[in-house]
Design a protein around this motif. Sequence first.
Motif, PDB file in Angstrom:
ATOM      1  N   LEU A  93     -15.963  10.372   9.000  1.00 30.65           N
ATOM      2  CA  LEU A  93     -16.738  11.287   8.128  1.00 30.65           C
ATOM      3  C   LEU A  93     -15.944  11.799   7.077  1.00 30.65           C
ATOM      4  CD1 LEU A  93     -19.177  12.489  11.258  1.00 30.65           C
ATOM      5  CD2 LEU A  93     -19.426  10.678   9.433  1.00 30.65           C
ATOM      6  N   LEU A 110     -23.618  10.506   4.347  1.00 31.12           N
ATOM      7  CA  LEU A 110     -23.184  11.322   3.186  1.00 31.12           C
ATOM      8  C   LEU A 110     -22.626  12.619   3.758  1.00 31.12           C
ATOM      9  CD1 LEU A 110     -26.648  11.120   1.306  1.00 31.12           C
ATOM     10  CD2 LEU A 110     -24.668   9.335   1.506  1.00 31.12           C
ATOM     11  N   VAL A 111     -21.278  12.540   3.207  1.00 35.71           N
ATOM     12  CA  VAL A 111     -20.731  14.179   3.727  1.00 35.71           C
ATOM     13  C   VAL A 111     -20.415  14.902   2.445  1.00 35.71           C
ATOM     14  CG1 VAL A 111     -18.599  15.075   4.657  1.00 35.71           C
ATOM     15  CG2 VAL A 111     -19.425  12.880   5.779  1.00 35.71           C
ATOM     16  N   CYS A 112     -20.651  16.202   2.403  1.00 32.29           N
ATOM     17  CA  CYS A 112     -20.613  17.030   1.282  1.00 32.29           C
ATOM     18  C   CYS A 112     -18.979  17.603   1.121  1.00 32.29           C
ATOM     19  CB  CYS A 112     -21.224  18.369   1.516  1.00 32.29           C
ATOM     20  SG  CYS A 112     -21.156  19.317   0.025  1.00 32.29           S
ATOM     21  N   GLU A 120     -27.650  12.125   7.339  1.00 27.28           N
ATOM     22  CA  GLU A 120     -27.638  10.598   7.816  1.00 27.28           C
ATOM     23  C   GLU A 120     -28.540  10.201   6.856  1.00 27.28           C
ATOM     24  OE1 GLU A 120     -27.711   9.906  12.027  1.00 27.28           O
ATOM     25  OE2 GLU A 120     -25.869  10.657  12.126  1.00 27.28           O
ATOM     26  N   ILE A 121     -28.585   8.807   6.506  1.00 25.03           N
ATOM     27  CA  ILE A 121     -29.652   8.231   5.696  1.00 25.03           C
ATOM     28  C   ILE A 121     -29.734   6.673   6.092  1.00 25.03           C
ATOM     29  CG2 ILE A 121     -29.017   9.478   3.656  1.00 25.03           C
ATOM     30  CD1 ILE A 121     -27.571   7.004   2.473  1.00 25.03           C
ATOM     31  N   PRO A 122     -30.891   6.067   6.176  1.00 24.87           N
ATOM     32  CA  PRO A 122     -31.062   5.019   6.493  1.00 24.87           C
ATOM     33  C   PRO A 122     -30.479   3.822   5.898  1.00 24.87           C
ATOM     34  CG  PRO A 122     -33.051   5.704   5.533  1.00 24.87           C
ATOM     35  CD  PRO A 122     -32.121   6.833   5.425  1.00 24.87           C
ATOM     36  N   LEU A 125     -31.225   1.769   2.597  1.00 26.43           N
ATOM     37  CA  LEU A 125     -31.314   2.070   0.919  1.00 26.43           C
ATOM     38  C   LEU A 125     -30.176   1.475   0.170  1.00 26.43           C
ATOM     39  CD1 LEU A 125     -31.568   5.902   1.364  1.00 26.43           C
ATOM     40  CD2 LEU A 125     -33.139   4.555   0.710  1.00 26.43           C
ATOM     41  N   PHE A 126     -29.235   0.907   1.268  1.00 20.36           N
ATOM     42  CA  PHE A 126     -28.261  -0.190   0.436  1.00 20.36           C
ATOM     43  C   PHE A 126     -28.351  -1.441   0.196  1.00 20.36           C
ATOM     44  CE2 PHE A 126     -24.439   2.657   0.875  1.00 20.36           C
ATOM     45  CZ  PHE A 126     -25.014   3.840   1.390  1.00 20.36           C
ATOM     46  N   GLY A 143     -21.280  -1.927   7.702  1.00 24.05           N
ATOM     47  CA  GLY A 143     -20.770  -0.880   8.512  1.00 24.05           C
ATOM     48  C   GLY A 143     -20.654   0.384   7.786  1.00 24.05           C
ATOM     49  N   PHE A 146     -16.741   4.219   6.771  1.00 24.43           N
ATOM     50  CA  PHE A 146     -16.142   5.340   6.248  1.00 24.43           C
ATOM     51  C   PHE A 146     -17.567   5.937   5.715  1.00 24.43           C
ATOM     52  CE2 PHE A 146     -12.209   3.052   5.237  1.00 24.43           C
ATOM     53  CZ  PHE A 146     -11.148   3.849   6.033  1.00 24.43           C
ATOM     54  N   ALA A 147     -17.530   7.432   5.615  1.00 28.99           N
ATOM     55  CA  ALA A 147     -18.623   8.054   4.794  1.00 28.99           C
ATOM     56  C   ALA A 147     -18.595   7.752   3.515  1.00 28.99           C
ATOM     57  CB  ALA A 147     -18.648   9.341   5.511  1.00 28.99           C
ATOM     58  N   ILE A 148     -19.613   8.400   2.913  1.00 27.66           N
ATOM     59  CA  ILE A 148     -19.784   8.460   1.371  1.00 27.66           C
ATOM     60  C   ILE A 148     -19.752   9.816   1.249  1.00 27.66           C
ATOM     61  CG2 ILE A 148     -21.190   8.221  -0.854  1.00 27.66           C
ATOM     62  CD1 ILE A 148     -22.123   5.523   0.614  1.00 27.66           C
ATOM     63  N   ASN A 149     -18.820  10.082   0.165  1.00 27.42           N
ATOM     64  CA  ASN A 149     -18.638  11.589  -0.157  1.00 27.42           C
ATOM     65  C   ASN A 149     -19.337  12.014  -1.563  1.00 27.42           C
ATOM     66  OD1 ASN A 149     -15.919  13.676   0.247  1.00 27.42           O
ATOM     67  ND2 ASN A 149     -16.383  11.731   1.716  1.00 27.42           N
ATOM     68  N   CYS A 152     -24.171  18.015  -1.375  1.00 27.42           N
ATOM     69  CA  CYS A 152     -25.081  18.090  -0.867  1.00 27.42           C
ATOM     70  C   CYS A 152     -26.114  19.079  -2.146  1.00 27.42           C
ATOM     71  CB  CYS A 152     -25.102  18.862   0.528  1.00 27.42           C
ATOM     72  SG  CYS A 152     -24.977  20.691   0.592  1.00 27.42           S
TER      73      CYS A 152
ATOM     74  N   ARG B 113     -12.761  -5.798   6.307  1.00 23.40           N
ATOM     75  CA  ARG B 113     -12.530  -5.487   7.393  1.00 23.40           C
ATOM     76  C   ARG B 113     -11.579  -6.386   8.216  1.00 23.40           C
ATOM     77  NH1 ARG B 113     -17.878  -6.821  10.278  1.00 23.40           N
ATOM     78  NH2 ARG B 113     -18.394  -4.442   9.855  1.00 23.40           N
ATOM     79  N   TYR B 137     -32.625  12.981  -1.469  1.00 18.80           N
ATOM     80  CA  TYR B 137     -31.897  14.029  -0.549  1.00 18.80           C
ATOM     81  C   TYR B 137     -31.123  14.971  -1.185  1.00 18.80           C
ATOM     82  CZ  TYR B 137     -32.476   9.975   2.750  1.00 18.80           C
ATOM     83  OH  TYR B 137     -32.738   9.116   3.244  1.00 18.80           O
ATOM     84  N   GLY B 138     -31.214  15.006  -2.662  1.00 20.26           N
ATOM     85  CA  GLY B 138     -30.470  16.062  -3.385  1.00 20.26           C
ATOM     86  C   GLY B 138     -29.122  16.038  -3.227  1.00 20.26           C
ATOM     87  N   PHE B 139     -28.803  14.688  -2.929  1.00 22.71           N
ATOM     88  CA  PHE B 139     -27.130  14.521  -2.631  1.00 22.71           C
ATOM     89  C   PHE B 139     -26.762  13.816  -3.825  1.00 22.71           C
ATOM     90  CE2 PHE B 139     -23.248  12.977  -1.012  1.00 22.71           C
ATOM     91  CZ  PHE B 139     -22.951  14.024   0.267  1.00 22.71           C
ATOM     92  N   ALA B 142     -20.470  11.224  -5.273  1.00 18.27           N
ATOM     93  CA  ALA B 142     -19.476  11.357  -6.102  1.00 18.27           C
ATOM     94  C   ALA B 142     -17.993  11.021  -5.645  1.00 18.27           C
ATOM     95  CB  ALA B 142     -19.441  12.948  -6.639  1.00 18.27           C
ATOM     96  N   PHE B 146     -13.650   7.344   0.112  1.00 22.41           N
ATOM     97  CA  PHE B 146     -13.503   6.468   1.007  1.00 22.41           C
ATOM     98  C   PHE B 146     -14.027   5.101   0.523  1.00 22.41           C
ATOM     99  CE2 PHE B 146     -14.412   9.891   3.954  1.00 22.41           C
ATOM    100  CZ  PHE B 146     -12.962   9.986   4.478  1.00 22.41           C
ATOM    101  N   ALA B 147     -13.288   4.272   1.056  1.00 23.66           N
ATOM    102  CA  ALA B 147     -13.632   2.916   0.475  1.00 23.66           C
ATOM    103  C   ALA B 147     -14.865   2.365   1.233  1.00 23.66           C
ATOM    104  CB  ALA B 147     -12.597   1.803   0.446  1.00 23.66           C
TER     105      ALA B 147
END
Lengths: 160, 160
Positions: A93, A110-112, A120-122, A125-126, A143, A146-149, A152, B113, B137-139, B142, B146-147
């Motif tokens: 994360l 998604l991590v701020c 957490e998002i469904p 959406l991807f 998978g 890794f989270a997405i940065n 928020c 992977r 989500y207002g997110f 950016a 992470f890859a």
Amino acid sequence: MTAKTARTAKKGPSSQPAVVAEDILARLRASGGRVTAPRRAIVEVLLGAGQRHLNAEEIVDAVRSLLPDVAESTIYRTVAALEDLAVISHVHLDHGPATFHFGDRTHRHLVCRRCHTIVEIPADLFADLARDLDRRYGFSIAGEHFAINGECRACRSQPT
Amino acid sequence: MTAKTARTAKKGPSSQPAVVAEDILARLRASGGRVTAPRRAIVEVLLGAGQRHLNAEEIVDAVRSLLPDVAESTIYRTVAALEDLAVISHVHLDHGPATFHFGDRTHRHLVCRRCHTIVEIPADLFADLARDLDRRYGFSIAGEHFAINGECRACRSQPT
DNA sequence: TTAGCTGCAAAAGGTTTGCAAATTA
DNA sequence: TAATTTGCAAACCTTTTGCAGCTAA
């Protein structure tokens, strides 16, 4: 594999058929593994965490409240075994330890980058992006390793 | 800040105005930092790498070929200073060490992977997704901190 | 019986830190 | 001169490994 999918409601917030410890332990056994007290405890802890993602240290602590002498290495080896069976997976994360969770492929994180809040998002959406990447690069994104940065809502409205 | 954007073609594969070491060193100085021999060497190495992403160990090795006695800690401290200035950033492509690169926000990484191949893709493929996440989500996603994991074309056609 | 687990302790891999000496502005 | 950097060594954090004894099947 004949693990029956029990329908006993447990403590999950959803109403999907609950995964019960016995199912998982049975899979461990079916793959040539042994079912031991530490493994039972680890599976119990993971199930008890519901949707929460636990890192190794948190698993260790929780397991030790059931079984005080379990070694860290046992935790790592057991979660690795469960990952091999695709029962759980781990996500990064942020910097810091990986977190483990049941292997539903249904959400991403998604991590701020400022406050480290996790959204957490469904995963669906991807879908469009996934189709695009498949078409253009033959690459199948899979998978949530890794989270997405990003940032928020709250932090965006904050001065830098 | 008055760092002039020099147009001297260096060794970059693109034809954008080249970022030159002096610009970066000037920013370091402008922010209250000092310009030292190790810092010069580090910036040189980073520039010389062009689009390649170097991890700390690779930077150490390259820097030492210019200046044999530079300490690892100096590398880490200097890349941190450059990140603070938003001159470079780091990405986690996979497990293992982070990799550093100039802060162009124009690409993302897909990592297989299975074979760990890295596919670079233009960031604007994420535009729709980004709009979606913002709206819902207002997110603001950016960064390519992470890859994205998945499977590359070659591995997908391979038996598991 | 025996392959597979376990706890322990040590090691590995990547990164950070404390500190006194050296250097920059 | 004063503040910043440096090299060195040690510490840190997370995870992995070797091994002898234990245990599930």
